[in-house]
Design an enzyme around this catalytic site. Structure first.
Site, short mmCIF file in Angstrom:
data_model
loop_
_atom_site.label_atom_id
_atom_site.label_comp_id
_atom_site.label_asym_id
_atom_site.label_seq_id
_atom_site.Cartn_x
_atom_site.Cartn_y
_atom_site.Cartn_z
N GLU A 196 -6.64 4.86 7.85
CA GLU A 196 -6.37 6.27 7.55
C GLU A 196 -7.59 6.92 6.88
O GLU A 196 -7.88 8.10 7.09
CB GLU A 196 -5.11 6.39 6.68
N SER A 231 3.60 -2.13 10.11
CA SER A 231 5.06 -2.22 10.29
C SER A 231 5.63 -3.59 9.93
O SER A 231 6.59 -4.06 10.55
CB SER A 231 5.46 -1.82 11.72
N GLY A 253 2.69 2.35 10.65
CA GLY A 253 3.63 3.47 10.49
C GLY A 253 4.37 3.83 11.77
O GLY A 253 4.99 4.88 11.85
N GLU A 290 -5.22 -4.87 10.47
CA GLU A 290 -4.20 -3.84 10.66
C GLU A 290 -4.45 -3.10 11.97
O GLU A 290 -5.24 -2.13 12.00
CB GLU A 290 -4.25 -2.82 9.51
N ASN A 300 0.88 -1.17 0.00
CA ASN A 300 0.00 0.00 0.00
C ASN A 300 0.92 1.21 0.00
O ASN A 300 1.51 1.54 1.02
CB ASN A 300 -0.90 -0.02 1.24
N HIS A 303 -9.41 1.43 4.88
CA HIS A 303 -8.13 1.57 5.58
C HIS A 303 -8.33 2.51 6.78
O HIS A 303 -9.10 3.47 6.69
CB HIS A 303 -7.07 2.12 4.62
N LYS A 344 0.19 4.25 -0.27
CA LYS A 344 -0.41 5.46 0.31
C LYS A 344 -0.16 6.66 -0.63
O LYS A 344 -0.14 6.46 -1.85
CB LYS A 344 0.11 5.68 1.73
P1 13P Z 1 3.21 0.40 7.50
O1 13P Z 1 3.68 -0.91 6.93
O2 13P Z 1 3.94 1.57 6.99
O3 13P Z 1 3.10 0.34 9.00
O4 13P Z 1 1.69 0.59 6.97
C1 13P Z 1 0.80 -0.44 7.09
C2 13P Z 1 -0.44 -0.11 6.35
O5 13P Z 1 -1.16 0.79 6.73
C3 13P Z 1 -0.72 -0.85 5.12
O6 13P Z 1 -2.00 -0.59 4.67
#
Ligand code: 13P
Length: 258
Positions: A103, A219, A179, A173, A13, A101, A15
């Site tokens: 976010e 992560s 992150g 997640e 992903n 997601h 982002k």
């Molecule tokens: P990270 O791997 O950067 O923690 O992000 C995970 C994520 O949100 C994947 O959708």
């Protein structure tokens, strides 16, 4: 993971990262570094920004990397300025779409009901939704992780018929692991992914539940992927930061060979 019953899917992903030119370079690097036989062990997906889709699909040609999107609107078309529909994605050659997601939930107020509408529209358009779920740190500390995740899944999958459920991928997640560099332990990831499968079993029966890919995200990196993927109910990863570096993403794909 349990390859006998279901596919392992390693998905990036990206982002809001990478321009089309950068996307091309990154995918070309990945292609060069991936062993051809990695696809025997897993499917590879890159969920890229809308503006990278065309360049990404072109760059991925000659490999089996599928391209996904990170969001879509829940209506088929209409007066929704700035939005993108499932049919638009499908026609571009997109195969997967991330839905719900954390976010999107946090910054754009997306709800479980929105996710439900999007999942149905995505499936109708021929896309495979990757439904994200996961608890906040506070919810984990209050010991309500399973309740939170079960509620997210039950609402998001409402009225999704049994014949379609295999098209859905679930990504667990935990918000506190995204992150932050704070990965869930393999046991924590395995425990929640297994509870997710229990929930799917209640909704769709044992056979369907056994066939659904449940990923872990938060992560995940080249170092911890092998241990996370060794959990019987963790069937892949949804990878943020580490999917922006070719060697790291390739290492995670290789970790699925076990
Ligand atoms: P990270 O791997 O950067 O923690 O992000 C995970 C994520 O949100 C994947 O959708």
């Amino acid at each position: 993971m349990n390859r006998r019953y279901r596919k392992t899917i390693i998905a990036g992903n990206w982002k809001m990262n990478k321009t089309p030119t950068e996307a091309k370079t990154l995918i070309e690097d990945m292609k060069q570094q991936l062993d051809k036989d990695v696809y025997k062990y897993c499917e590879l997906v890159l969920c890229v920004p809308f503006t990278d889709i065309q360049a990404a699909i072109k760059a991925a040609r000659g490999s089996k990397i599928a391209i996904g999107a990170q969001n879509m609107h829940f209506e088929k078309s209409g007066a929704f300025t700035g939005e993108i529909s499932a049919d638009m994605l499908k026609e571009m050659g997109v195969k997967y779409v991330i839905i719900g997601h954390s976010e999107r939930r946090q910054y754009f107020n997306e709800t479980d009901v929105d996710c439900n509408k999007k999942i149905k529209v995505a499936i109708a358009a021929g896309l495979r939704p990757i439904l994200c779920c996961g608890e906040s740190l506070e919810e984990r500390e209050q010991n309500v992780t399973m309740e939170v995740v079960r509620k997210q899944i039950k609402i998001a999958l409402r009225d999704v018929p049994a014949e379609d459920i295999k098209k859905v991928v679930i990504a667990y997640e935990p918000i506190w692991a995204i992150g932050t560099g704070k990965t869930a332990t393999a046991e924590q990831a395995g425990e929640v992914c297994s509870a997710i499968r229990d929930c799917l079993r209640e909704l769709y029966g044992a056979r369907a539940a056994r066939a659904i890919t449940v990923q872990y995200g938060g992560s995940m990196n080249a170092k911890n992927a092998e241990e996370l993927l060794a959990q019987p109910d963790v069937d892949g990863g949804l990878i943020g930061g580490a999917s922006l570096k070719a060697p790291d993403f390739v290492a995670i794909a290789n970790a699925s060979r076990q």
